[in-house]
Design an enzyme around this catalytic site. Structure first.
Site, PDB file in Angstrom:
ATOM      1  NE  ARG A   1      -5.571   1.876 -11.691  1.00 15.30           N
ATOM      2  CZ  ARG A   1      -5.039   2.081 -10.491  1.00 15.30           C
ATOM      3  NH1 ARG A   1      -4.024   1.346 -10.081  1.00 15.30           N
ATOM      4  NH2 ARG A   1      -5.535   2.990  -9.682  1.00 15.30           N
TER       5      ARG A   1
ATOM      6  CB  CYS B   1      -4.353   8.134   6.835  1.00 13.35           C
ATOM      7  SG  CYS B   1      -5.262   9.597   6.314  1.00 13.35           S
TER       8      CYS B   1
ATOM      9  CD  GLU C   1      -3.751  -2.420 -10.155  1.00 11.47           C
ATOM     10  OE1 GLU C   1      -3.812  -1.451 -10.913  1.00 11.47           O
ATOM     11  OE2 GLU C   1      -3.227  -2.369  -9.018  1.00 11.47           O
TER      12      GLU C   1
ATOM     13  CE1 TYR D   1       5.060  -1.693 -11.435  1.00 16.09           C
ATOM     14  CE2 TYR D   1       2.746  -1.123 -11.619  1.00 16.09           C
ATOM     15  CZ  TYR D   1       3.928  -1.098 -10.911  1.00 16.09           C
ATOM     16  OH  TYR D   1       3.993  -0.473  -9.684  1.00 16.09           O
TER      17      TYR D   1
ATOM     18  NE  ARG E   1      -3.611  10.800  -3.376  1.00 14.44           N
ATOM     19  CZ  ARG E   1      -3.032  11.733  -4.107  1.00 14.44           C
ATOM     20  NH1 ARG E   1      -2.080  12.482  -3.569  1.00 14.44           N
ATOM     21  NH2 ARG E   1      -3.384  11.926  -5.360  1.00 14.44           N
TER      22      ARG E   1
HETATM   23 FE1  SF4 Z   1      -4.597  11.955   2.213  1.00 14.24          FE
HETATM   24 FE2  SF4 Z   1      -4.199  10.595   4.444  1.00 14.24          FE
HETATM   25 FE3  SF4 Z   1      -2.764  10.027   2.300  1.00 14.24          FE
HETATM   26 FE4  SF4 Z   1      -2.362  12.347   3.586  1.00 14.24          FE
HETATM   27  S1  SF4 Z   1      -2.006  10.309   4.385  1.00 14.24           S
HETATM   28  S2  SF4 Z   1      -2.560  12.017   1.357  1.00 14.24           S
HETATM   29  S3  SF4 Z   1      -4.429  12.790   4.280  1.00 14.24           S
HETATM   30  S4  SF4 Z   1      -4.956   9.792   2.511  1.00 14.24           S
END
Ligand code: SF4
Ligand code: ADP
Length: 677
Positions: free
Chosen positions: A222, A359, A104, A174, A318
């Site tokens: 994008r 995460c 990107e 941006y 995510r």
């Molecule tokens: Fe999802 Fe993990 Fe980010 Fe929480 S930390 S939003 S569980 S990807």
């Protein structure tokens, strides 16, 4: 692939310009807090996504020139040959698993501050930075020509680094999107005025990128499907712009104008597939492949998106962080093994803090290179027994990993349900998805013959000793303090009238005060605001007091602060900022301004203290004493009972302890990534 899989359409290859994606799983560009600073960490993390089945794996925002420097956030960069070599590590690892690598290309314009490079920031017009007391320099024709040259040169370096998809990025506020903005772009030249003129730079960059690298690389754009807000680019103008650019790029990566409210919203504020109604038109209009996001974790929703023609590719940031092996699990029909993102945005928060991605659900995220952790594989352990006491996120993660390693595991939980704090918190307003932390782990454990679960088993020190397990993990969590001890008051609030004082644990256990209730939030994350909402919904007249300048101030990093504050105001909650509770006696509440010390008197029928937690370490201390001899005992403490912190910390602690049990004792040394140019 299971022959009868209904999800075959998600595994059809698809051409994107000159390159072919092996399937429809597309990890869109997402921040990592690694960028230019941690090249090996980054490469291993992206490579893991490819290994897990993502057909396209992209970089984060990747600066084309030192005039776009987002320090202290570790953005990626492709400024020179050194960057080519560093990013080459990533493309190598992505290609090793048959996936395409995307980059990107990015120029931050007025959005960045160039704190490290000390170059002038550039803008369509001289405008103030969002964070620093500086303004950008208005770009003249020579600057625009230069920008185009930088972009072209960066595209050529991207090709040299091995990328297959090269982005033009005119969105998210941006530089290139500044040119599209009706209010920011006040130019009288060929780049200002009509929509066609405001789109000129985008069009030129797409064409020039194609001319430079289009023989081997696809060109992606994008773009926000509903513009950037009426003052900048209305939804109707965005529609026209996409129509005008239509077939120019090889792929449209579509997002929406409401970044924190929809696109990057936490699960408290938006659910799966939240962008669908706004992006669905783009594919029909352009005839080109489209990717978009929606925090997709359900294979059924993904299939519907592709089959109904909303998108060609399931975009994910995510969900790919929480489960790098999500595509493989769908392909193999292992749907219950998917580790679903809970939408807590802790991943985002750490990039925001300038530290590497982590995460809540996936404790191996960011540790692929440094600790050699694999999200799906753990080393086999010795033939020994382990007792885990407490089935919150730390205990559940430990029991699951120990079970996978082949230990004989007993998990004892005092309460009547698994999950500890995540079960309790998931019943609070907006936090239902927190339960996924429990459900994934309990689902895995239930299939393991070598892990036994005991509910309703509050163990004493004698019972733990009598159990005679080879190893013991104490994961007994923490309780919220009732005396006001916290960041503001190290020794608590004097003379509290306890009958009217409640803690978050009280509320989660169903003791909900009525009447005039004040919440004193000295924790500054979600708990205070969420409890204030719970109280308001149950009919209380709620005031919220914080020493910070905003409600739930730390949620700024998770991108949730604005929605948190707005939601509280909408619920009729009275918010006192820069204020602390200084005393509470007989319904008389005294508030103090943190700057002047001036006090004001209020009436409150109850005070809810969200200040800090006391570790439940009594069991551990009863077993090992105050001065345990390192290595002499096989009893360890993990999670909130050692260090009350985020759910992510508890899961990480449980994972680390279980993964390392029986191995070489950790030296405390961590491999340090370095620039390898
Ligand atoms: Fe999802 Fe993990 Fe980010 Fe929480 S930390 S939003 S569980 S990807
Ligand atoms: P963490 O976040 O560290 O996992 P939690 O507070 O979520 O901590 O979970 C701790 C769990 O430990 C709770 O479910 C609690 O009921 C349980 N627990 C506390 N003390 C004992 C004990 N003596 N025996 C068994 N379980 C316990």
């Amino acid at each position: 692939m299971t022959p009868e899989t209904p999800f075959q359409p998600l595994f059809e290859p698809m051409q994107i310009g000159p390159v072919k994606a092996p399937n429809r799983f597309y990890q869109v560009p997402h921040c990592t807090g690694m960028g230019h600073a941690l090249p090996q960490t980054l490469a291993a993390m992206r490579g893991m996504k490819a290994q897990g089945g993502w057909g396209v794996v992209c970089t984060e925002y990747c600066s084309i020139h030192p005039s776009s420097d987002d320090h202290p956030h570790p953005f990626a960069s492709i400024w020179d040959e050194g960057d080519v070599r560093n990013l080459g590590l990533m493309t190598e690892q992505v290609h090793a698993h048959g996936a395409l690598a995307g980059i990107e290309l990015w120029h931050g314009g007025t959005f960045v501050s160039n704190l490290a490079s000390r170059q002038a920031t550039l803008g369509v017009r001289s405008m103030p930075s969002r964070t620093e007391p500086i303004q950008s320099q208005r770009m003249d024709m020579r600057d625009i020509r230069q920008l185009r040259q930088w972009h072209r040169a960066a595209a050529l370096r991207a090709r040299e680094a091995g990328f297959d998809i090269v982005y033009v990025y005119p969105t998210h506020g941006y530089l290139i999107s500044e040119f599209m903005s009706r209010s920011l772009n006040q130019r009288n030249d060929a780049y200002g005025g009509s929509l066609e003129n405001r789109l000129r730079l985008t069009r030129e960059l797409i064409q020039e990128t194609r001319e430079a690298v289009g023989d081997r690389c696809a060109v992606a754009v994008r773009f926000s499907a509903d513009g950037h807000g009426d003052e900048h680019l209305s939804a109707a103008e965005a529609h026209d712009a996409i129509g005008m650019l239509g077939a120019l790029p090889d792929l449209w990566d579509v997002v929406v104008s409401d970044y924190y409210g929809l696109e990057m919203a936490g699960s408290r504020f938006a659910k799966e597939a939240a962008l669908e109604s706004k992006v669905a038109y783009v594919r029909q209009l352009t005839g080109k492949p489209v990717v978009s996001v929606g925090r997709f974790t359900s294979p059924d929703t993904m299939l519907r998106q592709v089959k109904s023609g909303v998108v060609d590719f399931i975009g994910a940031a995510r969900p790919s962080i929480a489960d790098p092996f999500l595509p493989t699990k769908i392909r193999e029909g292992r749907y219950d093994d998917i580790r679903e993102c809970i939408g807590c945005n802790i991943c985002y928060a750490h990039n925001f803090r300038g530290s590497a991605l982590r995460c809540t659900q996936n404790p191996t995220m960011g540790e692929e290179w440094r600790q050699g952790w694999h999200p799906e594989r753990v080393p086999a352990g010795p033939n020994q027994s382990v007792l885990v006491v407490g089935a919150g996120p730390a205990g559940l993660e430990a029991a699951m990993v120990l079970g996978k390693r082949g230990f004989a595991v007993s998990l004892a939980e005092a309460g009547g349900e698994m999950g500890g704090r995540v079960s309790r918190e998931s019943r609070l307003p907006g936090l239902a998805e927190w339960a996924r932390v429990r459900d994934y782990r309990v689902g895995q454990i239930n299939r393991m013959a070598n892990v036994a679960l005991y509910l309703g088993s509050r163990l004493s020190a004698t019972e733990v000793q009598d159990f005679a397990a080879d190893h013991v993990f104490i994961a007994t969590g923490s309780r919220w303090r009732a005396d006001g001890t916290g960041r503001t008051y190290a020794a608590g609030i004097a003379n509290l009238e306890h009958a009217r004082v409640f803690t978050p644990d009280d509320l989660m256990e169903g003791k909900i005060p009525q009447g005039r209730v004040t919440v004193f939030d000295d924790d500054h994350y979600y708990m205070g605001p969420v409890l204030a909402l719970l109280l308001a919904r149950s009919g209380a007249q709620v005031s919220y007091v914080t020493c910070e300048g905003q409600a739930g101030a730390w949620s700024h990093y998770t991108g949730e602060q604005e929605a948190t504050h707005a939601g509280m105001l909408a619920a009729g909650i009275k918010i006192f900022v820069n204020t602390v509770v200084s005393s509470y006696v007989d319904r008389n509440l005294e508030l103090s301004c943190v700057f002047s010390g001036n006090t004001s008197a209020h009436q409150a029928d109850a005070l809810v203290l969200v200040t800090s937690r006391e570790p439940n370490d009594a069991l551990y201390r009863a077993l090992v004493g105050e001065d345990p001899d390192p290595g002499a005992t096989s009893i360890d403490m993990i999670g909130d009972c050692a260090q009350p912190a985020l759910i992510a910390h508890a899961v990480y602690a449980g994972h680390k302890a279980a993964r390392e049990l029986g191995g070489t004792p950790a030296s405390g040394h961590l491999a340090r990534d370095r620039l390898i140019v």
